[in-house]
Design an enzyme around this catalytic site. Structure first.
Site, mmCIF file in Angstrom:
data_model
loop_
_atom_site.group_PDB
_atom_site.id
_atom_site.type_symbol
_atom_site.label_atom_id
_atom_site.label_comp_id
_atom_site.label_asym_id
_atom_site.label_seq_id
_atom_site.Cartn_x
_atom_site.Cartn_y
_atom_site.Cartn_z
ATOM 1 N N GLY A 8 0.879 -1.050 -0.053
ATOM 2 C CA GLY A 8 -0.086 0.124 -0.099
ATOM 3 C C GLY A 8 0.850 1.364 -0.021
ATOM 4 N N LEU A 10 1.478 3.606 -2.036
ATOM 5 C CA LEU A 10 0.867 4.616 -2.664
ATOM 6 C C LEU A 10 -0.068 5.276 -2.145
ATOM 7 C CD1 LEU A 10 0.802 3.305 -6.444
ATOM 8 C CD2 LEU A 10 2.593 4.617 -5.313
ATOM 9 N N GLN A 12 -1.765 7.167 1.617
ATOM 10 C CA GLN A 12 -1.528 8.640 2.215
ATOM 11 C C GLN A 12 -0.461 8.098 3.147
ATOM 12 O OE1 GLN A 12 -4.250 9.610 5.513
ATOM 13 N NE2 GLN A 12 -3.504 11.634 5.620
ATOM 14 N N ASP A 34 2.472 -1.991 -4.581
ATOM 15 C CA ASP A 34 1.090 -1.310 -4.525
ATOM 16 C C ASP A 34 0.491 -2.071 -5.752
ATOM 17 O OD1 ASP A 34 -1.531 0.280 -4.269
ATOM 18 O OD2 ASP A 34 -0.358 1.468 -3.081
ATOM 19 N N ILE A 35 -1.105 -1.668 -5.770
ATOM 20 C CA ILE A 35 -1.562 -2.428 -7.024
ATOM 21 C C ILE A 35 -1.495 -1.676 -8.472
ATOM 22 C CG2 ILE A 35 -3.884 -1.205 -6.462
ATOM 23 C CD1 ILE A 35 -5.262 -3.685 -6.512
ATOM 24 N N ARG A 36 -0.903 -0.676 -8.319
ATOM 25 C CA ARG A 36 -0.855 0.028 -9.776
ATOM 26 C C ARG A 36 0.252 -0.411 -10.466
ATOM 27 N NH1 ARG A 36 -2.707 5.530 -7.482
ATOM 28 N NH2 ARG A 36 -0.676 6.206 -8.872
ATOM 29 N N TYR A 140 -14.532 -1.946 8.634
ATOM 30 C CA TYR A 140 -13.257 -1.631 8.731
ATOM 31 C C TYR A 140 -12.560 -1.736 10.185
ATOM 32 C CZ TYR A 140 -9.205 1.748 9.303
ATOM 33 O OH TYR A 140 -7.807 2.367 9.471
ATOM 34 N N ILE A 170 -4.987 11.111 10.478
ATOM 35 C CA ILE A 170 -3.839 11.158 10.095
ATOM 36 C C ILE A 170 -3.861 12.448 9.320
ATOM 37 C CG2 ILE A 170 -1.526 10.942 9.039
ATOM 38 C CD1 ILE A 170 -1.812 9.083 11.408
#
Ligand code: SER
Length: 320
Positions: A8, A10, A12, A34-36, A140, A170
């Protein structure tokens, strides 16, 4: 530390944690995932595609390098999670199980952030301790409680060095958060700089805990580097730096931007989520066991956010 795998990257938190880790341990020591696909990503240093729900992706990434630490950030947050609860369970839990199994199989330390979203019905609202009632009302939150329990299980059963802390909202300017309830605070400061007006989706007196990104980064690094035998509450520690309501944040912004105005259009879903969380958690265990500390309170955070957002606006290409 030899090598760190970050999922993860990419998001925040990842988009600021990865550069901080690279500055500390060396660029090549941190593999961002990441997934991209890589062609869509501008990131300096090693990057690999990792869909955390795909066993094949994990195998490929783990075969290429020898890691000693996993930082598992990939997750769907609270508000988006309520739109697609089953997908949220799948991404958050399948991802966590793959990360834990990788940590067990390869003898890695594993860190993942938990959240104030683990709290809910029956939790003390103020000075909420680390170990208390956890009956979350969001998917969540359910996945974060399950993650904390699995982290304890893997520690006791398999000796995996698991560590976690519960982040509040955050606040940061580099990458906007997505799909959370505390996002209103980031949006309010951004919109104040951009347009001078903001309509908040949570009501004026909704108080929640928050932290500024530099403090969140230092906290993660401090917990990851802490001596293992000092960690009695390892999964998970409450952390926080400030607590405020939208009214308090609006007034603080107005001190710097006197023309700023704000109003409210309460979104019942996100209001209900915010109301189910504590007003003020107690970070005492984090302070005692690994020296948790913060540098930014509300006034320093707002000042720094406004300065950074103004600078990036000045450097943005002019519209034609
Ligand atoms: N920022 C998160 C959220 O709103 C809380 O962990 O969902």
């Amino acid at each position: 530390m030899t090598k760190i795998l970050v999922t993860g990257s990419l998001g925040q938190i990842g988009s600021e944690l990865v550069p901080a880790l690279r500055a500390r341990y060396g660029v090549e020591k941190v593999v961002a995932t990441d997934i991209r696909p890589p062609e869509e990503v501008t990131i300096d240093g090693p990057y690999a595609v990792l869909n955390v729900t795909e066993a094949n992706d994990w195998e490929e990434v783990l075969a290429k390098d020898q890691f000693d630490t996993i930082i598992h950030l990939a997750a769907i947050l609270s508000a988006r999670g309520e739109m697609k609860p089953l997908q949220t369970w799948d991404i958050n839990m399948t991802g966590t199980m793959h990360a834990l199994e990788a940590a067990r199989a390869y003898g890695m330390k594993i860190f993942a952030p938990s959240s104030i979203a683990v709290f809910g019905m029956g939790t003390p609202k103020t000075m909420t301790p680390s170990y208390t009632v956890m009956r979350p009302q969001t998917m969540y939150g359910v996945t974060k409680v399950a993650m904390e329990l699995l982290f304890d299980y893997y520690y006791h059963k398999f000796g995996v060095d698991t560590r976690s802390l519960r982040f509040p909202g955050i606040i940061s300017y580099r990458t906007p958060p997505g799909g959370g309830t505390t996002d209103y605070a980031v949006e309010m400061i951004r919109e104040a700089v951009k347009r001078g007006h903001y309509t908040s989706f949570v009501g004026p007196e909704t108080q929640l805990d928050f932290m500024y990104m530099p403090d969140a980064i230092s906290a993660m690094i401090a917990l990851i580097e802490a001596e293992s035998d000092r960690l009695k509450h390892r999964n998970a520690y409450n952390v926080t730096a400030m607590r405020f309501t939208p009214e308090m944040l609006g007034r603080e912004i107005k001190r710097h931007l006197p023309d700023f105005t704000w109003d409210y259009a309460v979104d019942p879903l996100r209001q209900r989520i915010a109301d189910s969380w504590p007003d003020a958690v107690d970070p005492a265990d984090a302070v005692a066991e690994w020296g948790f500390k913060t540098s930014y309170d509300l006034s320093r955070m707002v000042e720094d956010m406004i300065r950074a957002l103004k600078t990036s606006q000045e450097h943005a290409p002019a519209h034609m």
